[in-house]
Design an enzyme around this catalytic site. Structure first.
Site, PDB file in Angstrom:
ATOM      1  N   ASP A  22       0.824  -1.207   0.000  1.00  0.00           N
ATOM      2  CA  ASP A  22       0.000   0.000   0.000  1.00  0.00           C
ATOM      3  C   ASP A  22       0.859   1.259   0.000  1.00  0.00           C
ATOM      4  OD1 ASP A  22      -1.891  -1.915   0.255  1.00  0.00           O
ATOM      5  OD2 ASP A  22      -2.987  -0.979   1.880  1.00  0.00           O
ATOM      6  N   GLU A 292       0.603  -5.381  -5.519  1.00  0.00           N
ATOM      7  CA  GLU A 292       0.166  -4.461  -6.561  1.00  0.00           C
ATOM      8  C   GLU A 292       1.304  -3.608  -7.101  1.00  0.00           C
ATOM      9  OE1 GLU A 292      -2.764  -0.584  -7.091  1.00  0.00           O
ATOM     10  OE2 GLU A 292      -3.472  -2.272  -5.891  1.00  0.00           O
TER      11      GLU A 292
END
Length: 397
Positions: A22, A292
């Site tokens: 994140d 990600e």
């Protein structure tokens, strides 16, 4: 650096999850907004220790500091610093905003509703996780009215022109192409990272995954391969999968250490900042990535890769993986697409034999796969990057 003429201020709140994922995405977003769009950014982060692994100059003990022209505030409970609202407030990945911030938003909303000459509440955006699933197009940009009367928008990154786009700095693809055109660049990087004994012609694979027995199977396969393979692995979860073949306990390994196992040489990577990690991905023949941030950066590297996706309940992560693979393989020859998909699935489902089998089928010299990996970034950026779309979205809001 942020332009001195900038008058627009944005706040970004990030709760660190999974150590680097994140905060990795959020930090890249903050840097691009500041450096390319000349926006005054304040980034609030709840775990500066984890953040410091990708920003080594960060001091986790400081309540506030400035790096790359961005103010970084420690997100404490309660807040040790006063939130001063700007034009935009980004809530990264549905992190719960501090109570003090909500109080300020409510006051601004109430005052502006009573008198439109007062300061407007900031545009409130929830930056969501990246997904290639088709439903993202229908949800991107939708407003959500909160019980308080405040409005929050859901911003979905994605791969089509009906989504929020993909994080990619304006000069990145050109910088990567120039880097890869000169093999001496990667050799200099390997030397800088303390990686010795790598020759230009050797296979070099970066590994940044979660635990998977398929990784162990691949390493055992590389041990027996005819050509030398170098696996570049940082201390962390990937190495936990290799305990049975490592001569040393994982916690005793040190950066720069080499472990020779037949024709496989494992190099223990030091943690690097984001710019160096990008260059590492550019310099390897194949990248195994997770989450990600590294997943997207592997795509911009224009090299073949495996995506080890974060496990979710009821195997929902496999649905997300399949949605991306369908998109990525659209222009690949059918048999090659089948093998690449099967390799990714085998790695994610810890199917050891299948992972080895499909690795042999795609091999590192597969020209169509290499050509596809090189073309993909050009197609995927889809004309406009996420930051440019985000700035326009705020203007339209």
């Amino acid at each position: 650096m942020v332009s001195g003429s900038s008058t627009e201020h944005w706040d970004i709140f990030c709760a660190v999850v999974d150590n680097y994922g994140d905060i990795g995405v959020t930090w890249r977003l903050a840097k691009q907004l500041a450096n390319e769009k000349q926006i005054d950014i304040t980034l609030w982060v709840d775990d500066l220790n984890s953040f410091s692994h990708i920003l080594p100059q960060l001091d986790p003990q400081l309540t506030t500091q400035v790096h790359y022209g961005i103010t970084i505030n420690q997100w404490t409970v309660p807040l040790a610093l006063t939130y001063q609202p700007g034009a935009v407030l980004i809530e990264a990945f549905a992190c719960e905003l501090p109570d003090e911030v909500k109080t300020v938003l409510l006051k601004l909303h109430s005052d502006y509703k009573a008198d439109s000459s007062k300061q407007k509440p900031p545009v409130w955006i929830n930056l969501e996780y990246l997904s290639a699933e088709s439903w993202v197009e229908g949800c991107h940009g939708l407003p959500s009215m909160q019980p308080s009367g405040l409005k929050k928008h859901f911003y979905f990154p994605g791969f089509t022109d009906k989504t929020g786009g993909l994080l990619c700095e304006g000069a990145l693809l050109k910088q990567r192409e120039e880097w890869q055109n000169d093999p001496q660049n990667k050799m200099a990087l390997f030397a800088q990272l303390g990686l010795k004994g790598i020759e230009v012609q050797d296979n070099v694979i970066s590994v940044f995954s979660y635990e998977s027995s398929a990784l162990l199977a691949l390493c055992q396969h590389w041990q027996q391969s005819e050509q030398t393979t170098h696996a570049l692995i940082p201390k962390g979860r990937s190495l936990n999968s290799l305990r049975s073949i490592l001569p040393t306990q994982v916690d005793q390994l040190t950066s720069g250490e080499q472990i020779k196992l037949g024709n496989l040489i494992i190099h223990i990577l030091p943690m690097t900042d984001q710019e160096s990690y990008d260059k590492l991905l550019w310099s390897c023949d194949f990248n195994i990535v997770r989450g990600e941030d590294s997943f997207l950066r592997a795509q911009w590297a224009a090299k073949p890769f495996i995506w080890h996706i974060y496990v979710q309940e009821d195997d929902y992560h496999l649905i997300k993986l399949d949605a991306f693979m369908q998109l990525y393989c659209n222009n690949l020859p059918p048999e090659l697409a089948k093998s690449w998909k099967a390799l990714n699935l085998a790695f994610n489902q810890e199917q050891d034999t299948q992972a080895t089998q499909h690795w042999q089928q795609i091999n590192l010299a597969n020209l169509p796969l290499l050509q596809h990996a090189a073309q993909w970034p050009i197609d995927a950026i889809n004309d406009v990057d996420l930051v440019s779309r985000l700035v326009q979205f705020v203007k339209n809001s």
